[in-house]
Write a protein that holds these residues in place. Structure first.
Motif, PDB file in Angstrom:
ATOM      1  N   ASP A  30      -5.966  -2.189  -1.556  1.00 11.90           N
ATOM      2  CA  ASP A  30      -5.083  -2.582  -0.462  1.00 11.90           C
ATOM      3  C   ASP A  30      -5.901  -2.981   0.762  1.00 11.90           C
ATOM      4  O   ASP A  30      -7.027  -2.505   0.955  1.00 11.90           O
ATOM      5  CB  ASP A  30      -4.130  -1.439  -0.124  1.00 11.90           C
ATOM      6  N   ASN A  65       1.716   2.056  -3.502  1.00 11.12           N
ATOM      7  CA  ASN A  65       0.480   2.356  -4.220  1.00 11.12           C
ATOM      8  C   ASN A  65      -0.033   3.754  -3.907  1.00 11.12           C
ATOM      9  O   ASN A  65      -0.540   4.454  -4.792  1.00 11.12           O
ATOM     10  CB  ASN A  65      -0.587   1.320  -3.880  1.00 11.12           C
ATOM     11  N   PHE A 101       0.820  -1.213   0.000  1.00  7.94           N
ATOM     12  CA  PHE A 101       0.000   0.000   0.000  1.00  7.94           C
ATOM     13  C   PHE A 101       0.850   1.258   0.000  1.00  7.94           C
ATOM     14  O   PHE A 101       0.440   2.296  -0.531  1.00  7.94           O
ATOM     15  CB  PHE A 101      -0.965  -0.005   1.193  1.00  7.94           C
ATOM     16  N   LEU A 129      -9.175   3.015   0.364  1.00 10.21           N
ATOM     17  CA  LEU A 129      -8.295   2.550  -0.700  1.00 10.21           C
ATOM     18  C   LEU A 129      -8.929   1.344  -1.392  1.00 10.21           C
ATOM     19  O   LEU A 129      -9.417   0.427  -0.726  1.00 10.21           O
ATOM     20  CB  LEU A 129      -6.928   2.163  -0.127  1.00 10.21           C
ATOM     21  N   LEU A 145      -7.538   1.686   5.154  1.00  9.09           N
ATOM     22  CA  LEU A 145      -7.143   0.340   4.727  1.00  9.09           C
ATOM     23  C   LEU A 145      -8.157  -0.651   5.283  1.00  9.09           C
ATOM     24  O   LEU A 145      -8.222  -0.846   6.506  1.00  9.09           O
ATOM     25  CB  LEU A 145      -5.750   0.004   5.243  1.00  9.09           C
TER      26      LEU A 145
END
Length: 414
Positions: A341, A209, A206, A338, A228
């Motif tokens: 992730d 990303n 993550f 997100l 997350l």
């Protein structure tokens, strides 16, 4: 130690003990001990009399005037809401990571106890990025054993030496979770942080990303937080081996649809439900959380500077993390999820008796805390002429159902 008043105000620098140390109890300095950099502690009786110990917190005002306060006074005020006492010892950077981190990076902020040191090593190996953790040790032989175990882990794992800053809180007060979070957060060396429980394993990269995605970085820069999603295995025994966790979203979605994996703590949907897991399964872009409620406690990335501190009255299990996130949210931070992730919980045993007692009292405290915070932040927005700003909308909506808040707000001049 010379600090500007601005630093004192913005970094809660009253905690800072790179310094010398508390009341002449001990003297702290850095030394290089291969293969890791570690703080060396000297008891007061072992000090050479030629070494001068400063126990004053000093600063210079804008006119060049010099001022000071006893360190013990500053620390007692700083931690006045926790169980911190003159018997407590805070040691920043007991181990300091070898890596010099970029400012535009994401530091995982977490807490470790002795039985979770292997989790920390696992996290450092997987994340390969900045981690700031607080470890609590008791002031006895058990505490020494904990530090020995920590040293062994540092020596054996090169990723811990490279990426992990370890800060020690040494006293007899167990489960001061928000105090420990604040210590780890204070000494972060990057612009962004992720508040994470040590039992969670990040299955995807993550960090890369987010840092490489303009939309996500723009959200962080604008003051939003990135969520997350958190999962766990439906059968707890299947969550023991992190090496078997799904490594990409498509594998996770398959397990989710087969009911092998589910939302973390699915029995308490208020805790993570607002993430909207059904939507996440189909999502290919960031989306905003639109059903926030005060029991929501996701794992979020946000800008560290200017963010609220966790209320240190919450000791033990229950509501401590929710309190951190509630203040973050009603201070004006929106949550965005997100799309690719996620985190998975590593199964472990819970001390159920202690949890139930602490949860009972922390639930009562959380109700009072929310009332206090809504009133306090409302007064701030009103005094700053920002009551109609978009930043105050989360507060206006979330606090509207709290009766003491409604009565108080009617007395303020808007």
């Amino acid at each position: 130690m010379n600090l500007t008043l601005q630093a004192l105000a913005t970094r809660k620098s009253v905690l800072i003990l790179f310094l010398c140390i508390l009341s002449g109890i001990a003297f702290v300095k850095y030394s290089t001990i291969e293969p890791v950099r570690r703080v060396t502690l000297y008891s007061a009786s072992d000090l050479n009399q030629s070494i001068i110990i400063s126990n004053q917190f000093e600063w210079t005002d804008i006119n060049g005037g010099q001022h000071s306060l006893p360190i013990e006074t500053v620390l007692s005020k700083s931690f006045s809401l926790s169980s911190y006492s003159d018997q407590s010892l805070i040691i920043p950077y007991y181990y300091k990571a070898e890596e010099d981190f970029e400012e535009k990076d994401i530091t995982i902020v977490t807490l470790v106890t002795r039985n979770r040191i292997p989790n920390l090593a696992r996290l450092a190996t997987q994340y390969k990025g900045p981690i700031s953790t607080t470890i609590h040790v008791s002031d006895d032989d058990e505490g020494e054993y904990t530090l020995d175990m920590l040293q062994q882990a540092m020596e054996q794992n090169p990723y811990m030496r490279q990426y992990v800053d370890v800060h020690v809180v040494r006293d007899e007060f167990d489960r001061e979770l928000n105090l420990w979070r604040n210590v780890a957060k204070l000494f972060v060396r990057t612009e962004y942080v992720l508040l994470l429980d040590i039992d969670f394993y990040p299955c995807t990269d993550f960090r890369s990303n987010v840092l490489k995605n303009k939309e996500m970085m723009d959200l962080l820069e604008s003051g939003s937080a990135l969520v997350l999603p958190a999962f766990e295995y439906s059968k707890q025994e299947n969550g023991l081996d992190y090496r078997k966790f799904p490594k990409d979203k498509s594998s996770l979605v398959k397990s989710y649809k087969e009911s092998t994996i589910e939302m973390f703590h699915a029995f308490w949907t208020r805790g993570h439900g607002p993430t909207d897991y059904d939507r996440w399964m189909e999502a290919d872009s960031v989306y905003q959380v639109t059903t926030y409620q005060h029991s929501y406690e996701p794992y979020v990335i946000f800008k560290n500077k200017g963010s609220p501190w966790c209320d240190e009255r919450f000791a033990g299990y229950g509501s401590n993390k929710a309190a951190c996130l509630f203040e973050l949210y009603i201070s004006g931070v929106d949550f965005h999820v997100l799309p690719n992730d996620y985190l998975i919980h590593q199964t472990h045993a819970y001390p159920n008796e202690a949890r139930s007692i602490e949860q009972y009292y922390n639930r009562r405290l959380y109700t009072q805390f929310r009332e206090e915070l809504c009133i306090r932040l409302a007064r701030r927005f009103i005094s700053q002429k920002k009551w109609q700003d978009p930043k105050s909308e989360n507060l206006r909506v979330e606090c509207a159902s709290i009766k003491p808040y409604q009565r108080a707000i009617s007395k303020f001049r808007i």
